[in-house]
Enzyme design. Structure first.
Site, PDB file in Angstrom:
ATOM      1  N   TRP A 103      -0.667  35.510  30.797  1.00 48.46           N
ATOM      2  CA  TRP A 103      -0.779  34.050  30.865  1.00 48.46           C
ATOM      3  C   TRP A 103      -2.174  33.585  30.502  1.00 48.46           C
ATOM      4  O   TRP A 103      -2.331  32.603  29.763  1.00 48.46           O
ATOM      5  CB  TRP A 103      -0.344  33.522  32.232  1.00 48.46           C
ATOM      6  CG  TRP A 103       1.133  33.659  32.430  1.00 48.46           C
ATOM      7  CD1 TRP A 103       1.767  34.425  33.356  1.00 48.46           C
ATOM      8  CD2 TRP A 103       2.181  33.047  31.642  1.00 48.46           C
ATOM      9  NE1 TRP A 103       3.124  34.322  33.203  1.00 48.46           N
ATOM     10  CE2 TRP A 103       3.402  33.490  32.171  1.00 48.46           C
ATOM     11  CE3 TRP A 103       2.186  32.180  30.547  1.00 48.46           C
ATOM     12  CZ2 TRP A 103       4.639  33.084  31.632  1.00 48.46           C
ATOM     13  CZ3 TRP A 103       3.406  31.775  30.016  1.00 48.46           C
ATOM     14  CH2 TRP A 103       4.611  32.230  30.562  1.00 48.46           C
ATOM     15  N   ASP A 173      -5.033  27.897  36.545  1.00 49.74           N
ATOM     16  CA  ASP A 173      -3.582  27.923  36.348  1.00 49.74           C
ATOM     17  C   ASP A 173      -2.991  28.560  37.600  1.00 49.74           C
ATOM     18  O   ASP A 173      -3.109  29.765  37.801  1.00 49.74           O
ATOM     19  CB  ASP A 173      -3.236  28.747  35.093  1.00 49.74           C
ATOM     20  CG  ASP A 173      -1.735  28.906  34.906  1.00 49.74           C
ATOM     21  OD1 ASP A 173      -0.944  28.354  35.711  1.00 49.74           O
ATOM     22  OD2 ASP A 173      -1.334  29.604  33.939  1.00 49.74           O
ATOM     23  N   LYS A 197       8.149  27.858  40.113  1.00 46.19           N
ATOM     24  CA  LYS A 197       7.950  29.088  40.894  1.00 46.19           C
ATOM     25  C   LYS A 197       7.798  28.772  42.378  1.00 46.19           C
ATOM     26  O   LYS A 197       8.503  29.323  43.194  1.00 46.19           O
ATOM     27  CB  LYS A 197       6.767  29.868  40.350  1.00 46.19           C
ATOM     28  CG  LYS A 197       7.154  30.608  39.072  1.00 46.19           C
ATOM     29  CD  LYS A 197       6.116  30.591  38.005  1.00 46.19           C
ATOM     30  CE  LYS A 197       6.695  31.113  36.698  1.00 46.19           C
ATOM     31  NZ  LYS A 197       5.804  30.877  35.574  1.00 46.19           N
TER      32      LYS A 197
END
Ligand code: PLP
Length: 362
Positions: A103, A173, A197
């Site tokens: 990511w 993030d 999530k």
């Protein structure tokens, strides 16, 4: 009673059953309005109350940090990879990133399309199986910000502490561990997360940031890509993902009922310890993928002694009613994603299954 799977999906992921049931009750007729929240105008008082309540609840769970604002956006965390440098990377500045895996890499690639991007530290030499030592992070003087990925969802590594970046805004993030533990917001310039999530369904992205980072977007970028557009219009410049925001508000209520961030953190610690202990006490039958001090409490990555055994485990677990245990296609192995809403009982069932599988296969 509805039969619920043992859901270890990485995202979209398990939601609290209580939240789903409450939403079900209100699905067709939201609080006597004769329509679903999805069918209402986003400019009406009923929807706006939900919208504002979700923002306030989120700030309250984060300790009501002074000078921070909540935005609701779309396009997932992936859109933030581009929006962030578009808004905050000025002339003569560099965007600085810590490379910790898939990511973080995607965030860096987008920044490179927009301006100069710099890698402040990397754990590539450790196959991204650990978080770099905080003292090894080198931030250039002309950094617009330092970006880190608090939890690498695919590798299964997580920051336990964050670097002190001084005057350079720290931007995180937090897609896969937001609201999973108490956070001192004052250390962050901005945090962002796709909701699917830990916060709700997919479709809404949450940004919490210091107001000054949101207020001064360049006029050279499209209106809809400017943080300032969302700030000025309370995230109602265009139609927001109203149902997803309603669901986030319900999940935030549920987090409050768990005892807030302290409460969910305690549960998350217990769940993670249960599974990591099962790995560590298996006599080497199961091996944790991440370096121990960087182990994630959200995504537990592990392997067996061969790819064939990994595959056999994945298949047998599916037959036993477990969902989502296969590792990400880019790294293989196995992964149990145990976000806030995954019940302790699912983790206990997984540990039982692991012991049983070991007995039958060693
Ligand atoms: C899932 C995830 C993303 C991507 O989120 P989208 O909402 O699908 O764009 C980004 N970063 C992290 C850490 C993630 O876990």
């Amino acid at each position: 009673m509805t039969k619920r799977a043992y859901n270890f999906n990485a995202g979209p992921a398990a939601l609290p059953l209580e939240v789903l049931e409450r939403a079900q009750k209100e699905f067709v007729d939201y609080q006597g309005n004769g329509m679903s929240i999805m069918e209402m105008s986003h400019r009406g008082a009923v929807y706006e109350a939900v919208h504002n309540e979700a923002q306030q609840r989120l700030l309250s769970l984060l300790g009501n940090p002074e000078g921070y604002k909540v935005l609701f956006l779309q396009g997932g965390a992936s859109t933030q990879f581009a929006m962030l440098p578009l808004n905050l990377l000025g002339e003569g500045q560099v965007a600085s990133y810590v490379a910790t895996g898939s990511w973080a890499d995607k965030a860096i690639s987008e920044a490179k399309l927009i301006g100069e991007a710099h890698v402040a530290a990397s754990s590539e030499a450790q196959d991204f199986m650990q978080i770099p030592a905080l003292e090894d992070i080198q931030i250039p003087d002309n950094a617009a910000y330092l970006h880190v990925t608090s939890n690498e969802t695919i590798g299964g590594i997580q920051y336990k502490e964050f670097p002190d970046t001084g005057n350079v805004p720290l931007i995180v993030d937090m897609s896969s561990d937001i609201l999973s533990r108490p956070l001192d917001m004052s250390q962050f310039g901005m945090i962002y997360a796709g909701a699917q999530k830990n916060l709700g369904p997919s479709g809404v992205t949450v940004v919490v940031a210091r107001e000054e980072l949101l207020a001064n977007s360049p006029k050279s970028i499209p209106t809809i890509m400017r943080y300032s557009t969302y700030l000025k219009n309370n995230s109602l410049y265009n139609t927001p993902p109203s149902f997803a925001i309603y669901m986030v508000n319900e999940v935030l209520k549920w987090i409050e009922e768990q005892g807030g961030l302290e409460g969910v953190a305690r549960n998350n610690e217990r769940k993670a310890a249960l599974i990591y202990d099962a790995i560590d006490q298996s006599g080497g039958f199961y091996k944790g993928a991440a370096e121990v001090s960087s182990r994630s409490n959200m995504n537990i990555t592990f392997r067996l002694s061969s790819e064939e055994l990994d595959k056999a485990f994945a298949k047998a677990s599916e037959q036993a009613g477990f969902v989502g245990l296969k590792g990400h296609r880019s790294v293989g192995g196995l992964r149990a994603s145990i976000y806030n809403a995954v019940p302790y009982e699912s983790c206990e069932a997984l540990v039982e299954f692991m012991k049983d599988f070991q007995a039958k296969n060693s």
